[in-house]
Design a protein around this motif. Structure first.
Motif, PDB file in Angstrom:
ATOM      1  N   ARG A 200       0.847  -1.187   0.000  1.00 15.53           N
ATOM      2  CA  ARG A 200       0.000   0.000   0.000  1.00 15.53           C
ATOM      3  C   ARG A 200       0.887   1.244   0.000  1.00 15.53           C
ATOM      4  NH1 ARG A 200      -5.277  -0.225   3.793  1.00 15.53           N
ATOM      5  NH2 ARG A 200      -5.679   1.607   2.509  1.00 15.53           N
ATOM      6  N   GLY A 201       0.677   2.095  -0.959  1.00 11.65           N
ATOM      7  CA  GLY A 201       1.507   3.287  -1.094  1.00 11.65           C
ATOM      8  C   GLY A 201       2.693   3.106  -2.003  1.00 11.65           C
ATOM      9  N   ALA A 202       2.881   1.885  -2.499  1.00 11.93           N
ATOM     10  CA  ALA A 202       4.040   1.619  -3.357  1.00 11.93           C
ATOM     11  C   ALA A 202       3.944   2.367  -4.679  1.00 11.93           C
ATOM     12  CB  ALA A 202       4.167   0.122  -3.615  1.00 11.93           C
TER      13      ALA A 202
ATOM     14  N   LYS B  48       2.712   8.660   0.776  1.00  9.85           N
ATOM     15  CA  LYS B  48       3.039   7.261   1.083  1.00  9.85           C
ATOM     16  C   LYS B  48       2.655   6.900   2.519  1.00  9.85           C
ATOM     17  CE  LYS B  48       6.969   6.128   2.578  1.00  9.85           C
ATOM     18  NZ  LYS B  48       8.386   5.852   2.878  1.00  9.85           N
ATOM     19  N   ILE B  49       2.959   7.777   3.453  1.00  8.30           N
ATOM     20  CA  ILE B  49       2.697   7.498   4.870  1.00  8.30           C
ATOM     21  C   ILE B  49       1.203   7.334   5.132  1.00  8.30           C
ATOM     22  CG2 ILE B  49       2.726   8.568   7.166  1.00  8.30           C
ATOM     23  CD1 ILE B  49       5.542   9.598   6.487  1.00  8.30           C
ATOM     24  N   GLN B  50       0.364   8.184   4.516  1.00 11.54           N
ATOM     25  CA  GLN B  50      -1.085   8.070   4.740  1.00 11.54           C
ATOM     26  C   GLN B  50      -1.594   6.710   4.283  1.00 11.54           C
ATOM     27  OE1 GLN B  50      -1.413  10.726   6.494  1.00 11.54           O
ATOM     28  NE2 GLN B  50       0.431  11.537   5.508  1.00 11.54           N
ATOM     29  N   LEU B  51      -1.112   6.259   3.118  1.00  9.11           N
ATOM     30  CA  LEU B  51      -1.561   4.979   2.569  1.00  9.11           C
ATOM     31  C   LEU B  51      -1.014   3.805   3.376  1.00  9.11           C
ATOM     32  CD1 LEU B  51      -1.083   5.862  -1.203  1.00  9.11           C
ATOM     33  CD2 LEU B  51      -3.244   5.732   0.042  1.00  9.11           C
ATOM     34  N   GLN B  52       0.235   3.909   3.803  1.00  5.59           N
ATOM     35  CA  GLN B  52       0.839   2.823   4.580  1.00  5.59           C
ATOM     36  C   GLN B  52       0.175   2.665   5.940  1.00  5.59           C
ATOM     37  OE1 GLN B  52       5.016   3.969   4.619  1.00  5.59           O
ATOM     38  NE2 GLN B  52       5.514   2.372   3.157  1.00  5.59           N
ATOM     39  N   ASP B  53      -0.187   3.772   6.573  1.00  2.66           N
ATOM     40  CA  ASP B  53      -0.683   3.730   7.951  1.00  2.66           C
ATOM     41  C   ASP B  53      -2.175   3.463   8.048  1.00  2.66           C
ATOM     42  OD1 ASP B  53       0.323   3.909  10.656  1.00  2.66           O
ATOM     43  OD2 ASP B  53      -0.873   5.732  10.883  1.00  2.66           O
ATOM     44  N   ALA B  54      -2.884   3.514   6.918  1.00  2.78           N
ATOM     45  CA  ALA B  54      -4.332   3.315   6.938  1.00  2.78           C
ATOM     46  C   ALA B  54      -4.701   1.949   7.515  1.00  2.78           C
ATOM     47  CB  ALA B  54      -4.904   3.475   5.525  1.00  2.78           C
ATOM     48  N   GLY B  55      -3.921   0.936   7.190  1.00  2.00           N
ATOM     49  CA  GLY B  55      -4.197  -0.406   7.705  1.00  2.00           C
ATOM     50  C   GLY B  55      -4.009  -0.508   9.203  1.00  2.00           C
ATOM     51  N   ARG B  56      -3.044   0.230   9.740  1.00  2.00           N
ATOM     52  CA  ARG B  56      -2.826   0.230  11.199  1.00  2.00           C
ATOM     53  C   ARG B  56      -4.009   0.871  11.918  1.00  2.00           C
ATOM     54  NH1 ARG B  56      -1.233   3.627  15.299  1.00  2.00           N
ATOM     55  NH2 ARG B  56      -1.293   5.381  13.837  1.00  2.00           N
ATOM     56  N   ILE B  57      -4.514   1.969  11.381  1.00  2.00           N
ATOM     57  CA  ILE B  57      -5.664   2.643  11.984  1.00  2.00           C
ATOM     58  C   ILE B  57      -6.876   1.722  11.980  1.00  2.00           C
ATOM     59  CG2 ILE B  57      -7.253   4.589  11.787  1.00  2.00           C
ATOM     60  CD1 ILE B  57      -4.475   5.405  12.680  1.00  2.00           C
TER      61      ILE B  57
ATOM     62  N   ALA C  67      -8.685   5.106   0.832  1.00  2.00           N
ATOM     63  CA  ALA C  67      -7.679   6.139   0.597  1.00  2.00           C
ATOM     64  C   ALA C  67      -6.934   5.888  -0.700  1.00  2.00           C
ATOM     65  CB  ALA C  67      -6.702   6.183   1.771  1.00  2.00           C
ATOM     66  N   SER C  68      -6.712   6.948  -1.442  1.00  2.00           N
ATOM     67  CA  SER C  68      -5.898   6.877  -2.650  1.00  2.00           C
ATOM     68  C   SER C  68      -4.997   8.097  -2.673  1.00  2.00           C
ATOM     69  CB  SER C  68      -6.772   6.846  -3.907  1.00  2.00           C
ATOM     70  OG  SER C  68      -7.404   8.093  -4.105  1.00  2.00           O
ATOM     71  N   ALA C  69      -3.868   7.976  -3.345  1.00  2.00           N
ATOM     72  CA  ALA C  69      -2.925   9.086  -3.413  1.00  2.00           C
ATOM     73  C   ALA C  69      -3.566  10.297  -4.079  1.00  2.00           C
ATOM     74  CB  ALA C  69      -1.674   8.660  -4.179  1.00  2.00           C
TER      75      ALA C  69
ATOM     76  N   GLN D  23      -3.937  11.058   9.781  1.00  5.72           N
ATOM     77  CA  GLN D  23      -4.960  10.337  10.529  1.00  5.72           C
ATOM     78  C   GLN D  23      -4.346   9.716  11.777  1.00  5.72           C
ATOM     79  OE1 GLN D  23      -8.209  10.282   9.889  1.00  5.72           O
ATOM     80  NE2 GLN D  23      -7.938  11.539   8.065  1.00  5.72           N
ATOM     81  N   LYS D  24      -4.918  10.020  12.923  1.00  4.87           N
ATOM     82  CA  LYS D  24      -4.425   9.482  14.188  1.00  4.87           C
ATOM     83  C   LYS D  24      -5.429   8.496  14.771  1.00  4.87           C
ATOM     84  CE  LYS D  24      -0.799  12.255  14.315  1.00  4.87           C
ATOM     85  NZ  LYS D  24       0.596  11.778  14.311  1.00  4.87           N
TER      86      LYS D  24
END
Length: 326
Positions: free
Chosen positions: A76-78, A136-145, A172-174, A264-265
């Motif tokens: 995700r985010g690649a 990239k960070i928003q897309l990578q972290d979406a799964g953690r949230i 989420a998309s870039a 996003q937190k």
């Protein structure tokens, strides 16, 4: 004769043209990112953990990501990285070489020149790195949230949600994040955390490039030897070693940058007003060890990334491509 100790001057190769440097940097970036992106995703998620600990470590993060999001969830985010890593890596490597050639005298570059060239390269790349990392960070972290929500208890669920800078889209998309940031914050929204990015990338380059140049020059003591390209294995090992050392050295700065750029937190997680506020809050709430979150992941990402980059760079892929086109 040119001494090969750390305080020595290093020969600067004047042969490689700027177009070849750009091609080499771009190709190396694409190959490197494809290989190590899942580890980079784990690094981002581990660095952003504050309250609820969804992941226990890199392997646990990757296993849970594959289980909940599938194998391609690790990428995700690649797409953002693969799109922008070519200009980013091309600028970084080409700028370093240009600065080295400008600062060299009679084909020799002193250590202070190497450090200054690295500083210039790190500064130049920020214009591309900052928006690339933001998206990239928003897309990578979406799964953690998303994974954090079922792990929260009733008290956390009842708590008021932490405010964020952008409303979370359904998927989420870039492009969606870019449009929303431009609408709400203008171009400055894409460059959120630019100061923190500069604070990380300049020291990294100041450590990496001089260290790599000296490691890559080991065993070649005369001018005639120095003018020849280093063997692939030597460039690869030098890139891996210098990259891992520089990556670990600036990990605290990378943690600060990642936290500031994350829009996003999760529930109960801090938002930050700037570099000083972020540093103070992390130290107060999580202690000094939090500044080393993701250090192993960073070393595992940067080492092969720059090893591949320097290997391709010194193999002369760009020169070969230009030769075929010419």
């Amino acid at each position: 004769m040119v001494c090969t100790c750390m305080c020595a001057c290093v020969y600067v190769d004047p042969v490689c043209s700027l177009p070849a440097k750009l091609i080499n940097g771009g190709v190396a970036g694409l190959v490197g990112v494809t290989c190590v992106f899942p580890i980079d995703l784990a690094k981002t998620r581990l660095q952003n953990q504050q309250g609820v600990q969804v992941y226990k470590g890199m392997l646990d993060c990757l296993a849970k990501t594959i289980r909940s999001e599938g194998y391609f969830g690790c990428y995700r985010g690649a797409a953002v990285n693969l799109t922008l890593v070519t200009p980013e890596k091309a600028i970084k490597l080409a700028a370093n070489d240009v600065f080295r050639q400008k600062l060299s005298k009679d084909g020799k570059l002193p250590l202070w020149g190497e450090v200054l060239a690295g500083c210039g390269a790190g500064t130049c790349q920020v214009v591309v790195t900052t928006p690339m990392e933001m998206l990239k960070i928003q897309l990578q972290d979406a799964g953690r949230i998303a994974a954090q929500r079922p792990a929260q208890g009733p008290a956390q669920t009842a708590a008021a949600p932490t405010p964020s800078l952008v409303a979370p889209p359904q998927r989420a998309s870039a492009t969606g994040i870019t449009v929303q940031l431009l609408k709400t914050h203008g171009l400055a929204g894409l460059y959120r955390g630019a100061g923190a990015t500069l604070m990380r990338d300049v020291p990294f380059s100041m450590i990496y490039f001089p260290l790599f140049a000296n490691l890559n020059a080991l065993g070649r003591g005369s001018n005639s030897d120095m003018q020849e390209r280093a063997p692939f294995w030597q460039s690869f090992v030098a890139g891996c070693t210098a990259g891992s050392i520089a990556a670990i050295a600036v990990t605290p700065l990378d943690v600060i940058k990642t936290r500031i750029q994350t829009l996003q937190k999760g529930e109960g997680e801090d938002t930050y007003k700037g570099i000083i506020d972020c540093t103070r809050r992390i130290m107060k709430r999580e202690g000094p060890s939090a500044f080393l979150k993701g250090a192993t992941c960073r070393a595992l990402v940067i080492a092969p990334l720059f090893g591949i980059a320097q290997g391709v760079y010194f193999l002369g892929v760009g020169e070969a491509a230009l030769g075929l086109l010419g």
